[in-house]
Design a protein around this motif. Structure first.
Motif, short mmCIF file in Angstrom:
data_model
loop_
_atom_site.label_atom_id
_atom_site.label_comp_id
_atom_site.label_asym_id
_atom_site.label_seq_id
_atom_site.Cartn_x
_atom_site.Cartn_y
_atom_site.Cartn_z
N ASP A 9 0.84 -1.20 0.00
CA ASP A 9 0.00 0.00 0.00
C ASP A 9 0.87 1.24 0.00
O ASP A 9 1.64 1.46 0.94
N LEU A 10 0.72 2.04 -1.05
CA LEU A 10 1.53 3.25 -1.19
C LEU A 10 0.82 4.49 -0.67
O LEU A 10 1.40 5.58 -0.67
N GLY A 11 -0.45 4.35 -0.26
CA GLY A 11 -1.20 5.53 0.16
C GLY A 11 -1.51 6.41 -1.05
O GLY A 11 -1.71 5.91 -2.16
N ASP A 12 -1.53 7.71 -0.83
CA ASP A 12 -1.84 8.64 -1.92
C ASP A 12 -0.56 9.00 -2.66
O ASP A 12 0.38 9.50 -2.06
N VAL A 13 -0.55 8.74 -3.97
CA VAL A 13 0.64 8.99 -4.78
C VAL A 13 0.35 10.13 -5.75
O VAL A 13 -0.57 10.05 -6.55
N GLN A 14 1.15 11.20 -5.65
CA GLN A 14 1.02 12.29 -6.60
C GLN A 14 1.80 11.91 -7.85
O GLN A 14 2.99 11.63 -7.80
N THR A 20 -3.68 12.64 -8.47
CA THR A 20 -3.27 11.86 -7.30
C THR A 20 -3.95 10.49 -7.38
O THR A 20 -5.19 10.42 -7.52
N LEU A 21 -3.16 9.45 -7.31
CA LEU A 21 -3.71 8.10 -7.28
C LEU A 21 -3.88 7.73 -5.81
O LEU A 21 -2.90 7.44 -5.12
N ARG A 22 -5.11 7.82 -5.33
CA ARG A 22 -5.37 7.60 -3.90
C ARG A 22 -5.39 6.11 -3.58
O ARG A 22 -5.86 5.32 -4.37
N ASP A 23 -4.86 5.80 -2.39
CA ASP A 23 -4.84 4.40 -1.94
C ASP A 23 -4.20 3.52 -3.01
O ASP A 23 -4.72 2.46 -3.37
N ASN A 88 -9.58 -2.03 -11.67
CA ASN A 88 -9.82 -2.33 -10.25
C ASN A 88 -9.84 -1.10 -9.36
O ASN A 88 -10.02 -1.21 -8.16
N ASN A 89 -9.65 0.08 -9.93
CA ASN A 89 -9.60 1.29 -9.11
C ASN A 89 -11.02 1.79 -8.81
O ASN A 89 -11.88 1.77 -9.68
N TYR A 93 -11.78 7.63 -10.08
CA TYR A 93 -10.66 7.41 -11.01
C TYR A 93 -10.66 5.99 -11.56
O TYR A 93 -9.65 5.32 -11.59
N ASN A 94 -11.84 5.53 -11.96
CA ASN A 94 -11.97 4.16 -12.49
C ASN A 94 -12.07 4.20 -14.01
O ASN A 94 -12.28 5.26 -14.61
N GLY A 95 -11.93 3.03 -14.64
CA GLY A 95 -12.12 2.91 -16.09
C GLY A 95 -11.31 3.94 -16.86
O GLY A 95 -10.13 4.17 -16.56
N PRO A 96 -11.94 4.62 -17.83
CA PRO A 96 -11.19 5.56 -18.66
C PRO A 96 -10.77 6.83 -17.91
O PRO A 96 -10.02 7.65 -18.44
N LYS A 97 -11.27 7.01 -16.66
CA LYS A 97 -10.86 8.16 -15.85
C LYS A 97 -9.59 7.88 -15.04
O LYS A 97 -9.11 8.74 -14.29
N PHE A 98 -9.05 6.67 -15.19
CA PHE A 98 -7.81 6.34 -14.47
C PHE A 98 -6.72 7.33 -14.89
O PHE A 98 -6.60 7.66 -16.07
N PRO A 99 -5.94 7.84 -13.94
CA PRO A 99 -4.99 8.92 -14.30
C PRO A 99 -3.83 8.44 -15.17
O PRO A 99 -3.53 7.25 -15.24
#
Length: 339
Positions: A9-14, A20-23, A88-89, A93-99
């Motif tokens: 678990d990386l937590g919130d990654v900028q 920001t990829l949360r969790d 899986n996000n 920020y799921n599907g095509p909204k994944f950063p």
């Protein structure tokens, strides 16, 4: 069903591109035992669409990547379906909204895994095929004092313009399917996946491979069409299109100098790689030609250019498709690790 991998678990990654990829979760698998001095570490990143299972062909007793000698870490790339990915996000920020995730983002996450989870300060070798090679070069440039050796094979330190254009063809095929629905598909866009497979098929293996009919003679397919459906379409159909597009963007934007350390100076980034390097392009690789590797090696202080003498194109490097190429790579890795 018990999983054969762990999650860090990386937590919130900028991320580099601003989101920001949360969790954030990094899936990884290890082989072997970390020595008391923590000096027997090999990092072996995954490739485009591959998961850690797809790297295991290069690991084994008596091989260069021998779990009885080394502690081997395979980190799964972000977007590959096991680590944080479109498939899986959680929302939003799921599907095509994944950063957008860069190779630099990936390697910084892997560095946290190595240093924070295992307390490792020094790595013996980083190696990888294709996008794994892209990540290997990033390790060398981002953390030049951390490892002794790198061995990127059938890959590059920066996506070439020609390689970028090839990937546009894959992307166009995937997204042309009416079932695609801008990434909000409810049914699998299998026509798009099959079309992308056919685009890939012309690039993955060399002209000589097809001329010699190695798909029939060595891989056991009954016809060219059987190979295109059985091997290529079969390879793509199980994969999630949004995941494929996330990793494709990572590949297209791969560049070891695209960060605040080097500010786009590619030659400076190459020159900063201190590790002894075996750069191993496939002699007939259509994605990553030997000339690109020649430029990289010419600008690296401690690198040797070792083309893989194979007609298997990009697949000379994986995933364990041709035994002769596996032996060549394994022998070179043994030689490098012994140095």
């Amino acid at each position: 069903m018990s999983l054969d991998y762990q999650i860090f678990d990386l937590g919130d990654v900028q991320l580099q591109r601003g989101a920001t990829l949360r969790d954030c979760k990094l899936a990884y698998k290890t082989f072997g035992t970390l020595s008391p001095k923590k000096d027997n570490v090999i990092v072996y990143p995954t490739w485009y669409s591959g998961q850690h299972y797809d790297n295991e062909w290069l690991i084994g007793e008596g091989m260069a990547l021998d779990p009885s000698k080394y502690f081997i870490i395979i980190p799964n790339m972000l977007g590959n379906g096991l680590s944080s990915s479109p498939s899986n996000n959680p929302e939003p920020y799921n599907g095509p909204k994944f950063p957008l995730v860069t190779a630099c983002d990936n390697v910084r996450a892997q560095h946290k895994l190595v240093t924070e989870k295992f307390g490792i300060e020094h790595i013996r070798l980083v190696t990888g095929w294709s996008m794994g090679a892209l990540q290997t070069f990033h390790w060398g440039a981002l953390y030049p004092d951390m490892m002794d050796l790198i061995a990127p094979f059938c890959g590059s330190a920066k996506c070439s313009r020609h390689n970028y254009v090839f990937l546009e063809g894959v992307k166009a095929a995937l997204t042309a399917d009416a079932a695609w629905k801008e990434g909000w598909y409810t049914d699998k866009p299998q026509r798009g996946l099959r079309a992308a497979a056919r685009v890939y098929a012309g690039w993955g293996f060399s002209q000589t491979f097809y001329r010699q009919k190695l798909d029939l003679e060595r891989m056991g397919y009954s016809s060219l069409e059987d190979f295109l459906v059985g091997f290529w379409e079969g390879f793509f159909l199980p994969k999630d299109p949004n995941n494929l597009l996330t990793m494709l963007w990572t590949w297209q934007n791969g560049d070891i100098s695209d960060n605040e350390l080097y500010n786009g100076d590619f030659q400076a980034a190459l020159a900063a790689i201190k590790a002894k390097a075996y750069v191993m392009p496939g002699q007939t690789d259509l994605y990553f030609p030997v000339d690109d590797s020649e430029f990289e090696v010419a600008n690296m202080p401690n690198a040797s250019l070792i083309p893989v003498p194979s007609v298997w194109g990009h697949f000379a490097g994986g995933p364990g498709t041709n035994p002769d190429d596996v032996k060549f790579l394994d022998d070179k890795l043994k030689e490098l690790l012994a140095s």
